[in-house]
Enzyme design. Sequence first.
Site, PDB file in Angstrom:
ATOM      1  N   GLU A  44       0.739  -1.117  -0.030  1.00 20.64           N
ATOM      2  CA  GLU A  44      -0.030   0.022  -0.041  1.00 20.64           C
ATOM      3  C   GLU A  44       0.762   1.387  -0.043  1.00 20.64           C
ATOM      4  O   GLU A  44       2.186   1.248   0.350  1.00 20.64           O
ATOM      5  CB  GLU A  44      -1.049   0.080   1.024  1.00 20.64           C
ATOM      6  CG  GLU A  44      -1.881  -1.219   1.222  1.00 20.64           C
ATOM      7  CD  GLU A  44      -2.953  -1.246   2.493  1.00 20.64           C
ATOM      8  OE1 GLU A  44      -3.828  -1.737   2.406  1.00 20.64           O
ATOM      9  OE2 GLU A  44      -2.872  -0.359   3.320  1.00 20.64           O
ATOM     10  N   GLU A  55      -1.373 -10.190  -6.329  1.00 21.55           N
ATOM     11  CA  GLU A  55      -1.274 -11.086  -7.658  1.00 21.55           C
ATOM     12  C   GLU A  55      -0.355 -10.069  -8.532  1.00 21.55           C
ATOM     13  O   GLU A  55       0.191 -10.625  -9.508  1.00 21.55           O
ATOM     14  CB  GLU A  55      -2.596 -11.470  -8.041  1.00 21.55           C
ATOM     15  CG  GLU A  55      -3.560 -10.193  -8.066  1.00 21.55           C
ATOM     16  CD  GLU A  55      -4.425 -10.157  -6.944  1.00 21.55           C
ATOM     17  OE1 GLU A  55      -3.795  -9.790  -5.967  1.00 21.55           O
ATOM     18  OE2 GLU A  55      -5.621 -10.161  -7.025  1.00 21.55           O
ATOM     19  N   CYS A  83      -9.312  -8.090  -7.373  1.00 21.72           N
ATOM     20  CA  CYS A  83      -9.958  -7.166  -7.982  1.00 21.72           C
ATOM     21  C   CYS A  83     -10.278  -6.909  -9.391  1.00 21.72           C
ATOM     22  O   CYS A  83      -9.637  -7.853 -10.145  1.00 21.72           O
ATOM     23  CB  CYS A  83      -9.450  -5.785  -7.421  1.00 21.72           C
ATOM     24  SG  CYS A  83      -8.032  -5.268  -8.204  1.00 21.72           S
ATOM     25  N   CYS A  86      -7.002  -6.455 -11.424  1.00 20.29           N
ATOM     26  CA  CYS A  86      -6.056  -7.753 -11.505  1.00 20.29           C
ATOM     27  C   CYS A  86      -6.752  -8.871 -12.303  1.00 20.29           C
ATOM     28  O   CYS A  86      -6.135  -9.514 -12.698  1.00 20.29           O
ATOM     29  CB  CYS A  86      -5.913  -8.263 -10.045  1.00 20.29           C
ATOM     30  SG  CYS A  86      -4.744  -7.375  -9.124  1.00 20.29           S
TER      31      CYS A  86
HETATM   32 ZN   LIG Z   1      -6.146  -6.265  -7.673  1.00 24.64          ZN
END
Ligand SMILES: [Zn+2]
Length: 122
Positions: A44, A55, A83, A86
Amino acid sequence: MTDLELYERAKAAAERAYAPYSNFLVGAALLGRDGRVWEGVNVENASYSLGVCAERAAIARAVSEAGRRPGDFEAIAITASPCGGCRQWLVEFGLERVVYADNHGRIVTHTPDDLLPDTFVL
Ligand SMILES: [Zn+2]
């Protein structure tokens, strides 16, 4: 390596995640067709949108460290549901299987096409 073993690698990797803002630690383990495994974690940033998912970190490692390309991978295990962004990466890199813990904590396996139908292609 079984999908469950790959998932265990992802789970162990998650402990190294850098997630001081969300405290949501995610790990990924990417299995190459040659049997090599690359791990990744979410990283982050105070500017939230600059964070990197686990990933994508794993795929970026395989590309940068070993020159891997789409089609060189068999499966990826992730400790959380991937997400949308991804999912596009997973389609592009031609994963056969995506193993992850769904929102109920169950370990499920899908193809990238199942996760992102009618994918954007350039
Ligand atoms: Zn993601």
